[in-house]
Scaffold this motif. Structure first.
Motif, PDB file in Angstrom:
ATOM      1  N   ILE A  85     -18.100  43.206  60.671  1.00  0.00           N
ATOM      2  CA  ILE A  85     -16.798  43.168  61.334  1.00  0.00           C
ATOM      3  C   ILE A  85     -16.837  42.240  62.543  1.00  0.00           C
ATOM      4  CG2 ILE A  85     -15.142  44.530  62.662  1.00  0.00           C
ATOM      5  CD1 ILE A  85     -15.683  46.863  60.822  1.00  0.00           C
ATOM      6  N   CYS A  86     -17.907  42.351  63.338  1.00  0.00           N
ATOM      7  CA  CYS A  86     -18.047  41.488  64.515  1.00  0.00           C
ATOM      8  C   CYS A  86     -18.119  40.016  64.117  1.00  0.00           C
ATOM      9  CB  CYS A  86     -19.294  41.880  65.301  1.00  0.00           C
ATOM     10  SG  CYS A  86     -19.209  43.509  66.081  1.00  0.00           S
ATOM     11  N   ALA A  87     -18.880  39.721  63.073  1.00  0.00           N
ATOM     12  CA  ALA A  87     -18.969  38.348  62.582  1.00  0.00           C
ATOM     13  C   ALA A  87     -17.620  37.851  62.083  1.00  0.00           C
ATOM     14  CB  ALA A  87     -20.008  38.261  61.471  1.00  0.00           C
ATOM     15  N   GLY A  88     -16.862  38.753  61.437  1.00  0.00           N
ATOM     16  CA  GLY A  88     -15.533  38.389  60.962  1.00  0.00           C
ATOM     17  C   GLY A  88     -14.597  38.021  62.102  1.00  0.00           C
ATOM     18  N   PHE A  89     -14.664  38.798  63.204  1.00  0.00           N
ATOM     19  CA  PHE A  89     -13.833  38.484  64.364  1.00  0.00           C
ATOM     20  C   PHE A  89     -14.208  37.132  64.960  1.00  0.00           C
ATOM     21  CE2 PHE A  89     -12.758  43.101  64.712  1.00  0.00           C
ATOM     22  CZ  PHE A  89     -11.379  42.939  64.731  1.00  0.00           C
ATOM     23  N   ILE A  90     -15.491  36.824  64.982  1.00  0.00           N
ATOM     24  CA  ILE A  90     -15.928  35.529  65.510  1.00  0.00           C
ATOM     25  C   ILE A  90     -15.370  34.388  64.662  1.00  0.00           C
ATOM     26  CG2 ILE A  90     -17.939  34.043  65.870  1.00  0.00           C
ATOM     27  CD1 ILE A  90     -19.500  36.540  66.704  1.00  0.00           C
ATOM     28  N   LEU A  91     -15.415  34.544  63.352  1.00  0.00           N
ATOM     29  CA  LEU A  91     -14.891  33.505  62.453  1.00  0.00           C
ATOM     30  C   LEU A  91     -13.378  33.369  62.590  1.00  0.00           C
ATOM     31  CD1 LEU A  91     -17.016  34.179  59.244  1.00  0.00           C
ATOM     32  CD2 LEU A  91     -17.278  32.314  60.888  1.00  0.00           C
ATOM     33  N   LEU A  92     -12.680  34.491  62.733  1.00  0.00           N
ATOM     34  CA  LEU A  92     -11.228  34.441  62.923  1.00  0.00           C
ATOM     35  C   LEU A  92     -10.866  33.758  64.238  1.00  0.00           C
ATOM     36  CD1 LEU A  92     -10.072  37.976  61.672  1.00  0.00           C
ATOM     37  CD2 LEU A  92      -9.596  35.753  60.614  1.00  0.00           C
ATOM     38  N   ASP A  93     -11.634  34.048  65.280  1.00  0.00           N
ATOM     39  CA  ASP A  93     -11.398  33.404  66.571  1.00  0.00           C
ATOM     40  C   ASP A  93     -11.635  31.900  66.482  1.00  0.00           C
ATOM     41  OD1 ASP A  93     -10.717  35.781  67.743  1.00  0.00           O
ATOM     42  OD2 ASP A  93     -12.713  36.177  68.558  1.00  0.00           O
ATOM     43  N   LEU A  94     -12.662  31.525  65.731  1.00  0.00           N
ATOM     44  CA  LEU A  94     -12.940  30.097  65.551  1.00  0.00           C
ATOM     45  C   LEU A  94     -11.772  29.414  64.847  1.00  0.00           C
ATOM     46  CD1 LEU A  94     -14.917  27.725  65.788  1.00  0.00           C
ATOM     47  CD2 LEU A  94     -15.914  28.440  63.614  1.00  0.00           C
ATOM     48  N   HIS A  95     -11.229  30.082  63.830  1.00  0.00           N
ATOM     49  CA  HIS A  95     -10.065  29.529  63.124  1.00  0.00           C
ATOM     50  C   HIS A  95      -8.867  29.412  64.066  1.00  0.00           C
ATOM     51  CE1 HIS A  95      -7.363  28.656  59.793  1.00  0.00           C
ATOM     52  NE2 HIS A  95      -6.551  29.615  60.226  1.00  0.00           N
ATOM     53  N   PHE A  96      -8.697  30.408  64.929  1.00  0.00           N
ATOM     54  CA  PHE A  96      -7.598  30.381  65.894  1.00  0.00           C
ATOM     55  C   PHE A  96      -7.775  29.239  66.900  1.00  0.00           C
ATOM     56  CE2 PHE A  96      -6.289  31.705  70.199  1.00  0.00           C
ATOM     57  CZ  PHE A  96      -4.906  31.744  70.021  1.00  0.00           C
ATOM     58  N   ILE A  97      -8.991  29.053  67.379  1.00  0.00           N
ATOM     59  CA  ILE A  97      -9.271  28.015  68.378  1.00  0.00           C
ATOM     60  C   ILE A  97      -9.041  26.622  67.801  1.00  0.00           C
ATOM     61  CG2 ILE A  97     -11.133  26.952  69.735  1.00  0.00           C
ATOM     62  CD1 ILE A  97     -12.242  29.784  70.147  1.00  0.00           C
ATOM     63  N   ASN A  98      -9.340  26.455  66.519  1.00  0.00           N
ATOM     64  CA  ASN A  98      -9.134  25.142  65.888  1.00  0.00           C
ATOM     65  C   ASN A  98      -7.664  24.728  65.896  1.00  0.00           C
ATOM     66  OD1 ASN A  98     -11.816  24.626  65.280  1.00  0.00           O
ATOM     67  ND2 ASN A  98     -11.717  25.692  63.315  1.00  0.00           N
ATOM     68  N   GLY A  99      -6.770  25.707  66.022  1.00  0.00           N
ATOM     69  CA  GLY A  99      -5.349  25.399  66.078  1.00  0.00           C
ATOM     70  C   GLY A  99      -4.843  25.076  67.468  1.00  0.00           C
ATOM     71  N   LEU A 100      -5.698  25.211  68.473  1.00  0.00           N
ATOM     72  CA  LEU A 100      -5.313  24.907  69.847  1.00  0.00           C
ATOM     73  C   LEU A 100      -5.620  23.446  70.176  1.00  0.00           C
ATOM     74  CD1 LEU A 100      -6.686  28.128  71.610  1.00  0.00           C
ATOM     75  CD2 LEU A 100      -4.341  27.689  70.849  1.00  0.00           C
ATOM     76  N   GLU A 101      -5.163  23.039  71.356  1.00  0.00           N
ATOM     77  CA  GLU A 101      -5.400  21.661  71.786  1.00  0.00           C
ATOM     78  C   GLU A 101      -5.708  21.632  73.275  1.00  0.00           C
ATOM     79  OE1 GLU A 101      -2.023  19.321  70.804  1.00  0.00           O
ATOM     80  OE2 GLU A 101      -2.334  19.433  68.632  1.00  0.00           O
ATOM     81  N   GLY A 102      -6.368  20.560  73.682  1.00  0.00           N
ATOM     82  CA  GLY A 102      -6.577  20.288  75.103  1.00  0.00           C
ATOM     83  C   GLY A 102      -7.549  21.230  75.783  1.00  0.00           C
TER      84      GLY A 102
END
Length: 220
Positions: A85-102
């Motif tokens: 579950i913890c690893a899944g949250f890390i991967l989801l956060d990484l996917h979320f961060i890729n959508g950010l900018e700057g």
């Protein structure tokens, strides 16, 4: 001549024992369909290696492995489920961060990098702590992370050593079925035991509750 032959025999005996326990790890991991077999099989492997490092060289490998596998099946899989579950949250956060900018992306990426480093540090000490102490599931994660942070220099050495073993195994894949898991386990358990001895030396007369030492009574 007899002394030399005796040393060669001892070396060959240890090579066979290491290969044997590694094959057991593979067998029991597959027996649990990998998903349910990995955690209890790894706990059993670390238990055997811990006993060897504590000079219990005559421990019955098969009986001990099977006993620990059955005894720790539910608890170790619960711990594994939490880690997934913890690893899944890390991967989801990484996917979320890729959508950010700057700047915002950079800030969140650095934060996620720190969290990921703490996650891997926890994994390095998790199994040594599990087989050495009798704690609640959540305490294994907390104390493994604390050990890694408090012994950061040792953590880096262990990580480099384990990385070197992985590189050598990938370079010589024929050794993977016989020495992959047990060689990494030996390094992680050795580092864990070193950390435990430091803790217990500082707290001879007063041990904190979260580090109740289980001695040899935790596992058969």
């Amino acid at each position: 001549m007899q002394s030399t032959l005796g040393k060669l025999f001892t070396i060959c005996e240890w090579i066979m024992k290491l290969a044997y326990v590694n094959l057991l790890w593979l067998l029991f991991t597959m027996a649990g369909l990998i998903v349910f077999g990995f955690m209890p099989a790894t706990v059993s492997l670390f238990t055997i290696v811990r006993k060897w490092q504590m000079k219990e060289t005559e421990v019955p490998v098969w009986d001990t492995f099977l006993s620990i596998y059955k005894k720790e099946f539910t608890k170790s899989n619960l711990l594994g489920f939490i880690l997934i579950i913890c690893a899944g949250f890390i991967l989801l956060d990484l996917h979320f961060i890729n959508g950010l900018e700057g700047v915002l992306q950079l800030m969140f990426f650095v934060l996620l990098l720190i969290i990921s480093a703490l996650y891997f540090i926890t994994l390095m000490y998790l199994f040594p702590v599990y087989v050495h102490y009798d704690l609640r599931v959540s305490e294994y994660i907390k104390n493994s992370c604390l050990l890694g942070i408090l012994n950061l220099h040792l953590t880096l050495i262990i990580a480099a050593s384990a990385g070197s073993i992985i590189f050598l195994l990938l370079y010589s894949p024929a050794f993977i079925p016989f020495f992959s898991a047990v060689s990494i386990t030996w390094i992680l358990m050795y580092g864990g035991m070193y950390s435990f001895r430091k803790i217990e030396a500082r707290q001879k007369h007063r041990q904190p509750e979260q580090f109740r030492h289980s001695g040899l009574s935790r596992h058969i």
